[in-house]
Motif scaffolding. Structure first.
Motif, mmCIF file in Angstrom:
data_model
loop_
_atom_site.group_PDB
_atom_site.id
_atom_site.type_symbol
_atom_site.label_atom_id
_atom_site.label_comp_id
_atom_site.label_asym_id
_atom_site.label_seq_id
_atom_site.Cartn_x
_atom_site.Cartn_y
_atom_site.Cartn_z
ATOM 1 N N ILE A 1 12.382 9.522 -2.304
ATOM 2 C CA ILE A 1 11.042 9.247 -3.039
ATOM 3 C C ILE A 1 11.790 8.202 -4.073
ATOM 4 C CG2 ILE A 1 9.535 9.582 -4.994
ATOM 5 C CD1 ILE A 1 9.567 12.388 -3.490
ATOM 6 N N ALA A 2 13.246 8.360 -5.195
ATOM 7 C CA ALA A 2 14.138 6.983 -5.866
ATOM 8 C C ALA A 2 14.294 6.236 -5.323
ATOM 9 C CB ALA A 2 15.548 8.405 -5.910
ATOM 10 N N ASP A 3 14.526 6.009 -4.037
ATOM 11 C CA ASP A 3 14.905 4.640 -3.044
ATOM 12 C C ASP A 3 13.145 4.636 -2.923
ATOM 13 O OD1 ASP A 3 17.801 5.885 -2.688
ATOM 14 O OD2 ASP A 3 16.604 6.305 -1.071
ATOM 15 N N LEU A 4 12.829 4.527 -2.867
ATOM 16 C CA LEU A 4 11.038 4.330 -2.778
ATOM 17 C C LEU A 4 10.375 3.666 -4.463
ATOM 18 C CD1 LEU A 4 9.257 6.293 -0.580
ATOM 19 C CD2 LEU A 4 9.301 3.880 -0.643
ATOM 20 N N LEU A 5 10.848 4.072 -5.492
ATOM 21 C CA LEU A 5 10.622 3.651 -6.469
ATOM 22 C C LEU A 5 11.227 2.849 -6.937
ATOM 23 C CD1 LEU A 5 9.572 7.435 -8.142
ATOM 24 C CD2 LEU A 5 7.985 5.693 -6.899
ATOM 25 N N ALA A 6 12.628 2.570 -6.672
ATOM 26 C CA ALA A 6 13.155 1.500 -6.970
ATOM 27 C C ALA A 6 13.555 0.609 -6.992
ATOM 28 C CB ALA A 6 15.032 2.655 -7.434
ATOM 29 N N SER A 7 12.502 0.264 -5.762
ATOM 30 C CA SER A 7 12.148 -0.703 -4.326
ATOM 31 C C SER A 7 10.975 -1.610 -5.193
ATOM 32 C CB SER A 7 12.318 -0.398 -2.853
ATOM 33 O OG SER A 7 10.914 0.639 -2.964
ATOM 34 N N ASP A 8 11.179 -2.412 -3.987
ATOM 35 C CA ASP A 8 9.567 -3.702 -4.569
ATOM 36 C C ASP A 8 8.433 -2.684 -3.194
ATOM 37 O OD1 ASP A 8 10.352 -4.750 -2.339
ATOM 38 O OD2 ASP A 8 10.705 -6.523 -3.824
ATOM 39 N N ALA A 9 8.876 -2.285 -2.902
ATOM 40 C CA ALA A 9 7.827 -2.284 -1.415
ATOM 41 C C ALA A 9 6.925 -1.385 -1.851
ATOM 42 C CB ALA A 9 8.562 -0.701 -0.911
ATOM 43 N N ILE A 10 6.044 -0.744 -2.358
ATOM 44 C CA ILE A 10 4.860 -0.325 -3.199
ATOM 45 C C ILE A 10 3.869 -1.353 -3.845
ATOM 46 C CG2 ILE A 10 4.053 1.076 -4.951
ATOM 47 C CD1 ILE A 10 6.020 2.978 -4.784
ATOM 48 N N GLU A 11 5.199 -1.996 -4.818
ATOM 49 C CA GLU A 11 4.547 -3.482 -5.126
ATOM 50 C C GLU A 11 3.830 -4.699 -4.287
ATOM 51 O OE1 GLU A 11 5.885 -7.628 -7.279
ATOM 52 O OE2 GLU A 11 7.002 -5.652 -8.171
ATOM 53 N N ARG A 12 4.871 -5.294 -2.431
ATOM 54 C CA ARG A 12 4.339 -5.600 -1.431
ATOM 55 C C ARG A 12 3.382 -5.068 -1.226
ATOM 56 N NH1 ARG A 12 8.457 -5.404 1.666
ATOM 57 N NH2 ARG A 12 9.832 -4.588 1.119
ATOM 58 N N SER A 13 3.077 -3.434 -0.796
ATOM 59 C CA SER A 13 2.146 -3.310 -0.102
ATOM 60 C C SER A 13 0.944 -3.144 -1.144
ATOM 61 C CB SER A 13 2.226 -1.479 -0.031
ATOM 62 O OG SER A 13 3.459 -1.522 0.846
ATOM 63 N N ILE A 14 1.201 -3.526 -1.987
ATOM 64 C CA ILE A 14 -0.131 -3.579 -3.110
ATOM 65 C C ILE A 14 -0.539 -5.219 -2.584
ATOM 66 C CG2 ILE A 14 -1.278 -3.692 -5.588
ATOM 67 C CD1 ILE A 14 0.846 -1.572 -6.417
ATOM 68 N N ALA A 15 -0.158 -5.661 -2.718
ATOM 69 C CA ALA A 15 -0.048 -7.354 -2.557
ATOM 70 C C ALA A 15 -0.648 -7.444 -1.278
ATOM 71 C CB ALA A 15 1.208 -8.107 -2.301
ATOM 72 N N ILE A 16 -0.343 -6.805 -0.307
ATOM 73 C CA ILE A 16 -0.815 -6.563 1.569
ATOM 74 C C ILE A 16 -2.632 -6.265 1.354
ATOM 75 C CG2 ILE A 16 -0.720 -4.932 3.522
ATOM 76 C CD1 ILE A 16 1.672 -5.987 3.159
ATOM 77 N N SER A 17 -2.764 -5.716 0.011
ATOM 78 C CA SER A 17 -4.199 -4.669 0.205
ATOM 79 C C SER A 17 -4.815 -5.643 -0.500
ATOM 80 C CB SER A 17 -3.875 -3.060 -0.826
ATOM 81 O OG SER A 17 -5.110 -3.114 -1.853
ATOM 82 N N ASN A 18 -4.393 -6.525 -1.433
ATOM 83 C CA ASN A 18 -4.692 -7.339 -2.133
ATOM 84 C C ASN A 18 -5.838 -8.879 -1.546
ATOM 85 O OD1 ASN A 18 -4.984 -6.717 -4.571
ATOM 86 N ND2 ASN A 18 -3.480 -7.257 -5.407
ATOM 87 N N THR A 19 -4.879 -8.784 0.088
ATOM 88 C CA THR A 19 -4.719 -10.162 0.851
ATOM 89 C C THR A 19 -6.576 -9.734 1.418
ATOM 90 O OG1 THR A 19 -3.224 -9.267 2.410
ATOM 91 C CG2 THR A 19 -2.661 -10.398 1.301
ATOM 92 N N TYR A 20 -6.647 -8.169 1.895
ATOM 93 C CA TYR A 20 -8.089 -7.552 2.466
ATOM 94 C C TYR A 20 -8.260 -7.466 1.471
ATOM 95 C CZ TYR A 20 -5.372 -4.995 6.193
ATOM 96 O OH TYR A 20 -4.317 -5.573 7.560
ATOM 97 N N ILE A 21 -8.394 -7.480 0.371
ATOM 98 C CA ILE A 21 -9.413 -7.183 -0.399
ATOM 99 C C ILE A 21 -10.474 -9.575 -1.323
ATOM 100 C CG2 ILE A 21 -10.246 -7.763 -3.059
ATOM 101 C CD1 ILE A 21 -10.250 -4.944 -1.901
ATOM 102 N N ASP A 22 -9.265 -9.859 -0.712
ATOM 103 C CA ASP A 22 -9.975 -11.772 -0.641
ATOM 104 C C ASP A 22 -10.456 -11.539 0.278
ATOM 105 O OD1 ASP A 22 -8.462 -11.798 -3.300
ATOM 106 O OD2 ASP A 22 -6.632 -12.546 -2.442
ATOM 107 N N LYS A 23 -10.239 -11.256 1.592
ATOM 108 C CA LYS A 23 -11.488 -11.581 2.865
ATOM 109 C C LYS A 23 -12.476 -10.561 2.356
ATOM 110 C CE LYS A 23 -6.866 -12.493 5.318
ATOM 111 N NZ LYS A 23 -6.291 -12.069 6.685
ATOM 112 N N ALA A 24 -12.158 -9.855 1.978
ATOM 113 C CA ALA A 24 -13.860 -8.311 2.007
ATOM 114 C C ALA A 24 -14.554 -9.477 0.676
ATOM 115 C CB ALA A 24 -13.822 -7.261 1.409
ATOM 116 N N ARG A 25 -14.310 -9.918 0.176
ATOM 117 C CA ARG A 25 -15.035 -11.009 -0.936
ATOM 118 C C ARG A 25 -15.632 -12.425 -0.275
ATOM 119 N NH1 ARG A 25 -10.326 -10.565 -4.907
ATOM 120 N NH2 ARG A 25 -11.135 -8.935 -6.152
#
Length: 317
Positions: A267-291
């Protein structure tokens, strides 16, 4: 302009009446727990899609849209009860789960009861394509639960495995919600095609955000303990992305045995990385295509579908 909740308020009241009538809460535990789960809240996003899409079709067919909406909410509730068994979950929407409070057999019975009630409601709608879509989706949903169980604690699963899981877990049911509303109201096929593209991308984004919230969300809002996916061996997008890029984290994941100490390290490793931020960016690409997929949908339905997309994309804020 009314919010989508205000716009559909009377429809949701009618859907609630259908569910209450069919669940028939009484002194039987399974019935009572099923109705309690319905009343406990939730976003009701799947029946919302069914009702909105149904508004694009024939007004005289709307009673069938209400039935379809009720059946979709019951299917979703059934999958939640079964997920709680797989995940050994204590809480759902801030309350004790049926599984934790009453045990395995009652949870299985409750999930099955919700599923059978959904089938009973759907059987009253006369539409062959609707029945075919519904039965096929149920099979795929069950296949998805089996697939998820087979990949539990599988540290070697691929990103494609993950996307298959979240499609079957979330996007598939949103696609079905749209199909049910369209079929029940005889919405034109060319309109349905764009809506299904929207539904797929909304569903994929929705689940990725849920998976990120498991790490950075508020437990009160989540209605369940944080980090439960990782603890229960359900490796989500941030975990798999970091695994593929960080050899040290990869070694920890492959060696994970469920211990609290190793869990806290990851958990500490994940929170210290940018993996969550990059996952959110992928989610946003899906939202853009939905729009983009609903640019030609009639108003006010297009605006309400866009409103849902915006709310989903802003859940982390």
């Amino acid at each position: 302009m009314k919010t989508v909740k205000q716009y559909l308020a009377s429809d949701f009241e009618a859907v609630g009446d259908i569910i209450k009538e069919n669940l028939d809460p009484n002194d039987i535990l399974v019935n009572a727990k099923s109705y309690e789960l319905f009343r406990s809240g939730g976003k009701k996003i799947r029946p919302t899609f069914t009702l909105l899409v149904g508004r694009l079709g024939e007004t005289g067919r709307y009673p069938d849209v209400l039935k379809a909406s009720a059946s979709l909410e019951l299917i979703h509730m059934a999958t939640l009860v079964h997920d709680d068994i797989i995940d050994n979950s204590r809480l759902r929407r801030g309350r004790s789960t049926v599984y934790y409070e009453h045990g395995y057999l009652q949870a299985i019975n409750t999930g099955n009861y919700l599923l059978s009630t959904s089938l009973s409601i759907v059987s009253t709608i006369e539409h062959k394509a609707l029945h075919e879509a519904f039965s096929q989706a149920i099979r795929e949903i069950v296949d998805g639960e089996i697939f998820q169980l087979d990949h539990q604690f599988n540290s070697s699963q691929t990103l494609d495995d993950y996307y298959t899981k979240i499609y079957r877990k979330t996007a598939l049911l949103i696609e079905l919600s749209i199909k049910m509303g369209a079929y029940a109201a005889n919405v034109e096929e060319h309109i349905l095609d764009g809506l299904l593209v929207y539904g797929y991308h909304i569903g994929m984004s929705f689940q990725i955000i849920d998976d990120c919230l498991d790490f950075i969300g508020n437990e009160k809002t989540l209605g369940k303990p944080k980090f439960s996916d990782l603890e229960n061996g359900h490796y989500t997008l941030p975990v798999l992305m970091l695994r593929d890029e960080d050899p040290d984290f990869s070694s920890k994941l492959h060696a994970f045995d469920g211990s609290r100490e190793k869990l806290d390290e990851m958990i500490a490793d994940l929170l210290a990385s940018d993996a969550i931020e990059r996952s959110i960016a992928i989610s946003n690409t899906y939202i853009d295509k939905a729009r983009t997929a609903i640019e030609n949908i009639d108003e006010p339905i297009r605006t309400y579908l866009m409103e849902i997309a915006e709310k989903l994309s802003n859940r982390l804020n």
